[in-house]
Scaffold this motif. Sequence first.
Motif: not given
Length: 105
Positions: A84-88, A90-98
């Motif tokens: 669950r920590f990884w998912a959070g 990875l979601d934050a990284l995806e938002r940052h890259l977007a």
Amino acid sequence: MDVFETVAEPSRRVLLDALVDGERTAGELVATLPGLTQPTVSRHLRVLREVGLVEVRPDAQRRIYALRADGLVAIDEWIERYRRFWAGHLDALERHLADKHRETP
């Protein structure tokens, strides 16, 4: 020795990585660790076999090793609590890259 102690040793992880794509002979596995002697690699393979991470079968004069994925269940179950920590992250990284992509002209 348990599965965690076993995979803590870097040479054993190299051997497991070599078996991910399929069976390998003992000689092929020795070649994946050029700095180690055949007896040393054989000892690592014995430990992997004893904890249930690999299996071996004879083929004439050769020994064929294969990964036993079910041997990794203990590690998978332990890691599951942390996914669950990884998912959070990875979601934050995806938002940052977007966001960065939108900022780039």
